[in-house]
Design a protein around this motif. Structure first.
Motif, short mmCIF file in Angstrom:
data_model
loop_
_atom_site.label_atom_id
_atom_site.label_comp_id
_atom_site.label_asym_id
_atom_site.label_seq_id
_atom_site.Cartn_x
_atom_site.Cartn_y
_atom_site.Cartn_z
N LEU A 1 0.86 -1.18 0.00
CA LEU A 1 0.00 0.00 0.00
C LEU A 1 0.90 1.23 0.00
O LEU A 1 1.90 1.27 0.72
CB LEU A 1 -0.82 -0.03 1.29
CG LEU A 1 -2.03 0.84 1.46
CD1 LEU A 1 -3.08 0.53 0.41
CD2 LEU A 1 -2.62 0.59 2.86
N ARG A 2 0.53 2.22 -0.82
CA ARG A 2 1.29 3.49 -0.81
C ARG A 2 0.26 4.60 -0.96
O ARG A 2 -0.57 4.56 -1.88
CB ARG A 2 2.30 3.50 -1.95
CG ARG A 2 3.14 4.75 -2.01
CD ARG A 2 4.33 4.56 -2.92
NE ARG A 2 5.45 3.88 -2.26
CZ ARG A 2 6.40 3.21 -2.89
NH1 ARG A 2 6.38 3.09 -4.19
NH2 ARG A 2 7.38 2.67 -2.20
N VAL A 3 0.29 5.59 -0.06
CA VAL A 3 -0.79 6.58 -0.04
C VAL A 3 -0.29 7.92 0.49
O VAL A 3 0.64 7.98 1.31
CB VAL A 3 -1.97 6.02 0.82
CG1 VAL A 3 -1.56 5.76 2.24
CG2 VAL A 3 -3.18 6.91 0.76
N PRO B 1 -1.59 10.97 2.63
CA PRO B 1 -2.71 11.34 3.51
C PRO B 1 -3.37 12.64 3.06
O PRO B 1 -2.72 13.53 2.48
CB PRO B 1 -2.05 11.51 4.88
CG PRO B 1 -0.77 10.77 4.80
CD PRO B 1 -0.33 10.84 3.38
N ASP C 1 -7.02 13.73 7.40
CA ASP C 1 -6.32 12.70 8.18
C ASP C 1 -5.36 13.29 9.21
O ASP C 1 -4.69 12.55 9.92
CB ASP C 1 -5.54 11.78 7.23
CG ASP C 1 -6.43 11.18 6.15
OD1 ASP C 1 -7.57 10.81 6.49
OD2 ASP C 1 -6.00 11.10 4.99
N TRP D 1 -5.58 6.79 11.82
CA TRP D 1 -5.44 6.62 10.37
C TRP D 1 -4.30 5.66 10.07
O TRP D 1 -4.42 4.75 9.25
CB TRP D 1 -5.17 7.98 9.71
CG TRP D 1 -5.04 7.95 8.21
CD1 TRP D 1 -6.03 8.17 7.30
CD2 TRP D 1 -3.84 7.68 7.45
NE1 TRP D 1 -5.53 8.05 6.02
CE2 TRP D 1 -4.19 7.75 6.09
CE3 TRP D 1 -2.54 7.38 7.80
CZ2 TRP D 1 -3.27 7.54 5.07
CZ3 TRP D 1 -1.61 7.16 6.78
CH2 TRP D 1 -1.99 7.25 5.44
N HIS E 1 -4.63 1.84 8.35
CA HIS E 1 -3.90 1.47 7.13
C HIS E 1 -2.94 0.31 7.38
O HIS E 1 -2.69 -0.50 6.48
CB HIS E 1 -3.18 2.70 6.55
CG HIS E 1 -4.12 3.60 5.82
ND1 HIS E 1 -5.02 4.41 6.47
CD2 HIS E 1 -4.34 3.79 4.48
CE1 HIS E 1 -5.75 5.07 5.57
NE2 HIS E 1 -5.36 4.71 4.38
N LEU F 1 4.75 10.89 1.64
CA LEU F 1 4.23 9.75 0.89
C LEU F 1 4.46 8.51 1.75
O LEU F 1 5.60 8.20 2.08
CB LEU F 1 4.95 9.63 -0.46
CG LEU F 1 4.47 8.52 -1.39
CD1 LEU F 1 2.99 8.69 -1.73
CD2 LEU F 1 5.31 8.54 -2.68
N SER G 1 4.35 4.53 2.78
CA SER G 1 4.39 3.19 2.20
C SER G 1 4.30 2.14 3.30
O SER G 1 4.97 2.26 4.33
CB SER G 1 5.70 2.98 1.42
OG SER G 1 5.79 3.89 0.35
#
Ligand code: COA
Length: 127
Positions: A11-13, A15, A19, A30, A34, A70, A72
């Motif tokens: 998963l890479r997101v 926020p 958040d 949060w 995740h 970012l 991860s």
């Protein structure tokens, strides 16, 4: 200098503003949700079907996550029993796009259990 693990993240997101907590950092809930989403990936693959989260065995927040980081999530299966699996999750940030560097921000251990369509535990299938 910290580097990202060689594995692919599950998963890479980035926020969103919603958040963030009152201090402007990413809210711990949060991060934890995740971590759970990331940990389920190797569990579902191994169980070849539905799983539930049985336990968060531990979670350590080692550094804050800032807006624009970012994030991860790396997850790997470290133990399997009859119906249960232990997954370790590590969380890293890529910070400062102008002059990027990596920060390890959290790690956690979670236990998942394979379940059937009725929500009852089931044995893991053979490898
Ligand atoms: C997960 C669930 C199906 C387990 O059912 P159960 O009949 O109570 O299961 P058991 O107590 O026999 O434990 C099942 C496995 O988990 C392990 N386990 C039980 N408690 C544990 C704990 N606190 N930590 C780690 N492992 C644990 C057992 O050792 C067993 O492992 P094994 O089969 O590999 O030997 C049931 O507890 C449940 O539905 N929980 C709710 C899950 C949920 O809603 N999660 C949140 C949303 S996903």
């Amino acid at each position: 200098m910290t580097a990202l693990p060689r594995d692919e993240p599950v998963l890479r997101v980035l926020p969103l503003p919603k958040d963030l907590n009152a201090a402007g950092d990413v809210f711990g809930g949060w991060i934890l949700s995740h971590i759970d989403l990331a940990g389920v990936v190797p569990a579902v693959r191994r169980a070849r079907g539905r799983v539930v989260t049985l336990a968060v065995n531990g979670c350590t927040f080692r550094a804050p996550i800032f807006k624009s980081d970012l994030v991860s999530f790396y997850a790997r299966l470290v133990r399997e029993g009859t119906t249960s699996m232990t997954v370790e999750v590590e969380v890293y940030c890529e910070r400062d796009p102008q002059s990027p560097f990596i920060v390890k921000v959290a790690d956690a251990s979670l236990t998942y259990v394979a379940i059937d369509d009725s929500g009852r535990k089931r044995p893991l299938p053979p490898q």
